[in-house]
Enzyme design. Structure first.
Site, PDB file in Angstrom:
ATOM      1  N   ASP A 478       0.837  -1.205   0.000  1.00 10.13           N
ATOM      2  CA  ASP A 478       0.000   0.000   0.000  1.00 10.13           C
ATOM      3  C   ASP A 478       0.873   1.255   0.000  1.00 10.13           C
ATOM      4  OD1 ASP A 478      -2.289   1.540   0.172  1.00 10.13           O
ATOM      5  OD2 ASP A 478      -2.985   0.669   2.059  1.00 10.13           O
ATOM      6  N   ASP A 548     -10.819   2.291  -2.994  1.00  9.74           N
ATOM      7  CA  ASP A 548     -11.355   2.077  -1.648  1.00  9.74           C
ATOM      8  C   ASP A 548     -12.877   2.129  -1.659  1.00  9.74           C
ATOM      9  OD1 ASP A 548      -9.083   1.537  -0.305  1.00  9.74           O
ATOM     10  OD2 ASP A 548      -8.746   3.571   0.427  1.00  9.74           O
TER      11      ASP A 548
HETATM   12  C1  DGJ Z   1      -5.793   2.036   1.897  1.00 11.92           C
HETATM   13  C2  DGJ Z   1      -6.208   0.768   1.229  1.00 11.92           C
HETATM   14  O1  DGJ Z   1      -6.753   1.018  -0.022  1.00 11.92           O
HETATM   15  C3  DGJ Z   1      -7.194   0.035   2.132  1.00 11.92           C
HETATM   16  O2  DGJ Z   1      -7.686  -1.087   1.495  1.00 11.92           O
HETATM   17  C4  DGJ Z   1      -6.508  -0.300   3.416  1.00 11.92           C
HETATM   18  O3  DGJ Z   1      -5.476  -1.198   3.190  1.00 11.92           O
HETATM   19  C5  DGJ Z   1      -5.985   0.970   4.066  1.00 11.92           C
HETATM   20  N1  DGJ Z   1      -5.185   1.743   3.171  1.00 11.92           N
HETATM   21  C6  DGJ Z   1      -5.180   0.629   5.296  1.00 11.92           C
HETATM   22  O4  DGJ Z   1      -4.580   1.721   5.847  1.00 11.92           O
END
Ligand code: DGJ
Length: 731
Positions: A478, A548
């Site tokens: 990430d 997200d």
């Molecule tokens: C952003 C990601 O897109 C989410 O799925 C998750 O992993 C969060 N970060 C965690 O901080």
């Protein structure tokens, strides 16, 4: 596929299966002109298109008006500050502080195969399945060589381009701009297509008209970004899925970029694409070279659909390297939306146990398992397992999950550091910052200066140590903030402009090291959802978290925009709980599943808390995943209708390469009173084959389904959906 040089006309002709790209060396001075790009043509010498004879300003005949020539000549790679006032493709500052580049043809070579781009992602193919043309240009005042690379593939209509700059002088040169693409053409009333967005609303399709002057999209955020994807298209006003011309340009790079269309006084267009020149410079000492990232050019005269399928096949066959690329990915359940930071091993084990009973194959532990991270304010950089949460340690948890019968995956955000972390307290200078200025925080975190070897090594070891400690089969990598305050304590003052590019190279290098040490690892890239969904990352990971926003309806346009260029096999898509955490919408569980089946597929919810009715649907969806995933992953994608355009329903289908199977997804976003039964015409089927269509009693020929279509009944309620499976009649 063929590349040829015609000595008498001094023409280079690149032919893919259905497109031609033509250049010519012109005039006594050997300017390299861009003659033609588009539908395949038979002739090579079409130099009349350069309009040199029409033009009284041919420089060797008329040096008095050389500038007028340069400002209208369709060039293959524009110089700078010598008379062409349109966008430059290269800029330098020489030892005297002068800026000016003028490039002329020097030599070329044509060969089978394709060279790797050192340190950068690039397309590949066996030597007998692709060809490359290298054209060497030279500025003999600067002693600078610029090599243009063009490659084509036996099974594709794509042309890839990249550029190398070599300083052959004894003095240091500062490269302050380098484009990977420059294409000049006449405007044919084209419009521009791009993918714009925001966090949780990535890759929305957008058309705009092209006015005089410059129109560009780009990123100066250190990643390709949620806001603008590194793609532009130039297309007919009447473009549709199945007809009309489109030129697509896509950049295989994960950092700052610019993609621009400039319309000049003569209604000619110049398309440029490359690393964004803002905050960019690169010092080249004697004999040093700089390789600019690769870009992909696709021309289609059969609408958007053909362009899409060309990109999909190119990326599946010639860019993604993962051993997973042709395999079903394990159906995962991720605990992010289930627990956020509030979990411990027992909670994860309870999720794993329930997941197993419904056929889910992997548990992914998301953010919050390390340091003192109970919210997003601390601990990035401190990659030690939090044993208060994971009692007995990580290996113990992984072993227990494996005993239940699930694989185990883990989340990292390796590129970042929290101000509240032991790492930052020990090494404040490891964060990217302008000397003397406190960098701005975003999600309360700073970005690590990966251009420094010791920082990159620390990051690598932190991740690798965890992976070596237990049977971890998947990593979600990430990146939750964009870069700002660009400055490095490891770079000399005159090299500060190199940081953004060096950062991207370092990310690539880290991921390369990771997949080399752990060749069976399934890597999924992510950046606050889909902030780094670009072809560059696909070279390292076969899938990227799309967004997200997991709401099934929002996902329709996000996945439509994504699938315009990226294969479905790369789109991270999960079923989450309702009301949706981002938009608060409630949609049927079935629709959430049907929409996620168009991607990698998985779950993002607390399976121990959802209703029995929803749980039972999971088992059904798992069954569908196993039935359809080969088709979705490897088939040809056809868009039938877009909710974005009709505000009513969305429909797409995937057809297997042998045309024996197909799957239609139909989502009725809004119900309507007194709605008529809708007819949809299918695509991609073999007109001569006979098919059974789920829900229809008799079998029909492909030509019936393609031309007359099928009907889809109106469903009660909003956000309803159906999958229709189509199979060739056997025997
Ligand atoms: C952003 C990601 O897109 C989410 O799925 C998750 O992993 C969060 N970060 C965690 O901080």
């Amino acid at each position: 596929m063929n590349i040829e040089y015609f000595e008498t006309s001094r023409v280079f002709k690149i032919d893919t299966n259905s497109t031609s790209y033509i250049m010519a060396v012109c005039d006594r001075e050997k300017f390299l002109g861009h003659v033609y790009y588009g539908q395949k043509i038979s002739d090579s010498d079409v130099n009349y298109l350069l309009r040199l004879n029409e033009n009284p300003f041919v420089p060797s005949l008329n040096s008095r008006d050389r500038g007028a020539f340069l400002d209208s000549f369709p060039t293959e790679f524009s110089g700078h500050n010598v008379g062409d006032y349109r966008e430059s493709s290269i800029e330098v500052i020489d030892k005297n502080g002068n800026r000016g580049v003028s490039l002329f043809y020097k030599s070329h070579s044509i060969y089978k195969g394709k060279k790797k781009l050192y340190g950068l992602p690039s397309t590949f193919a066996p030597d007998d399945k692709c060809m490359t043309l290298e054209i060497h240009l030279e500025d003999d005042v600067l002693n600078l060589e610029v090599v243009l690379f063009y490659s084509i593939f036996e099974d594709s209509d794509a042309i890839t381009r990249s550029v190398k700059v070599i300083n052959k002088s004894d003095d240091t040169i500062s490269l302050t701009k380098i484009m990977s693409v420059c294409v000049d053409m006449d405007d044919d009333n084209f419009q521009m297509l791009d993918l714009q967005g925001a966090w949780a609303r990535e890759r929305q399709i957008e058309y705009r008209s092209i006015g005089h002057g410059k129109q560009s999209i780009g990123s100066t955020r250190g990643e390709s970004s949620h806001q603008e994807n590194p793609f532009i298209g130039l297309c007919d006003q009447s473009i549709s899925q199945d007809s009309g011309r489109i030129y697509g340009f896509h950049f295989i790079y994960s950092g700052n970029f610019i993609a621009q269309v400039e319309k000049n006084q003569f209604d000619m267009l110049r398309i440029t694409m490359g690393i964004h020149p803002d905050n960019f410079s690169f010092e080249l000492q004697k004999n040093e070279e700089f390789t600019a990232p690769e870009a992909v050019l696709v021309f289609s005269s059969e609408g958007l659909g053909k362009m899409t399928r060309t990109f999909h096949d190119l990326y599946r066959n010639h860019l993604i390297r993962s051993p997973y690329k042709n395999k079903k990915r394990p159906i995962l359940i991720n605990n992010w939306e289930a627990t956020y930071f509030d979990f411990d091993s027992e909670k994860l084990i309870s999720i794993a146990k329930e997941a197993k009973t419904h056929g889910i194959e992997m548990l992914v532990m998301d953010d919050g398992w390390f340091g003192k991270r109970n919210d997003d304010n601390s601990s990035l950089g401190d990659w030690q397992v939090n044993e208060d949460k994971l009692k007995g340690g990580l290996k113990n948890l992984v072993d227990r999950v494996n005993e239940i019968g699930l694989k185990f995956g883990i989340w990292f955000e390796p590129e970042m550091v929290s101000p509240d972390s032991d790492l930052y307290r020990e090494h404040p200078d490891w964060a990217i910052a302008i000397q003397g200025r406190m960098p701005s925080r975003s999600r309360n975190q700073f970005v690590l200066d990966l251009s420094r070897k010791e920082v990159a090594d620390y990051v690598y070891e932190s991740v690798a140590k965890i992976l070596r400690s237990a049977n971890i089969e998947y990593v979600k990598w990430d990146m939750n903030r964009q870069l700002s305050d660009i400055g490095s304590s490891g770079l000399a003052p005159q090299r500060q402009g190199e940081l953004m590019h060096r950062y991207v190279l370092a990310v690539y290098d880290l991921q390369e090291r990771l997949i080399t040490e752990f060749p069976d690892l399934l890597l999924e890239n992510c950046s606050g959802g889909g902030g780094r969904f670009d072809p560059g990352m696909l070279y390292y990971s076969p899938q990227i978290w799309c967004s997200d926003d997991t709401d099934a309806i929002e996902r329709l346009s996000i996945q439509e925009g994504t699938a315009l260029l990226y294969p479905l096999s790369t789109m991270g898509a999960h079923v989450s709980d309702c009301p949706n955490h981002i938009v608060g919408r409630t949609t049927p569980f079935e629709t959430r599943g049907n929409v996620a089946l168009a991607g990698t597929f998985g779950y993002e919810l607390d399976i121990t808390k959802i209703s029995n009715e929803d749980k039972n649907q999971i088992s059904k969806q798992v069954e569908m995943y196993h039935k359809y995933n080969d088709l979705v992953r490897e088939g040809d994608y056809y868009r039938i209708a877009s909710y974005r355009e009709n505000h009513y329903f969305d429909c797409y289908m995937v057809v297997s390469k042998d045309k024996k199977k197909a799957l239609v997804t139909y989502v009725q976003v809004r119900n309507r009173a007194n709605a008529h039964v809708r007819k949809i015409r299918l695509k991609g089927l073999d007109p001569q084959k006979k098919y059974t269509v789920e829900g229809m009693e008799k079998a029909y020929y492909g030509d019936t389904l393609l031309n007359a279509g099928i009907v889809v009944k109106n469903m009660r309620g909003d956000s309803q959906s159906t999958l229709i499976y189509i199979r060739e009649v056997e025997g």
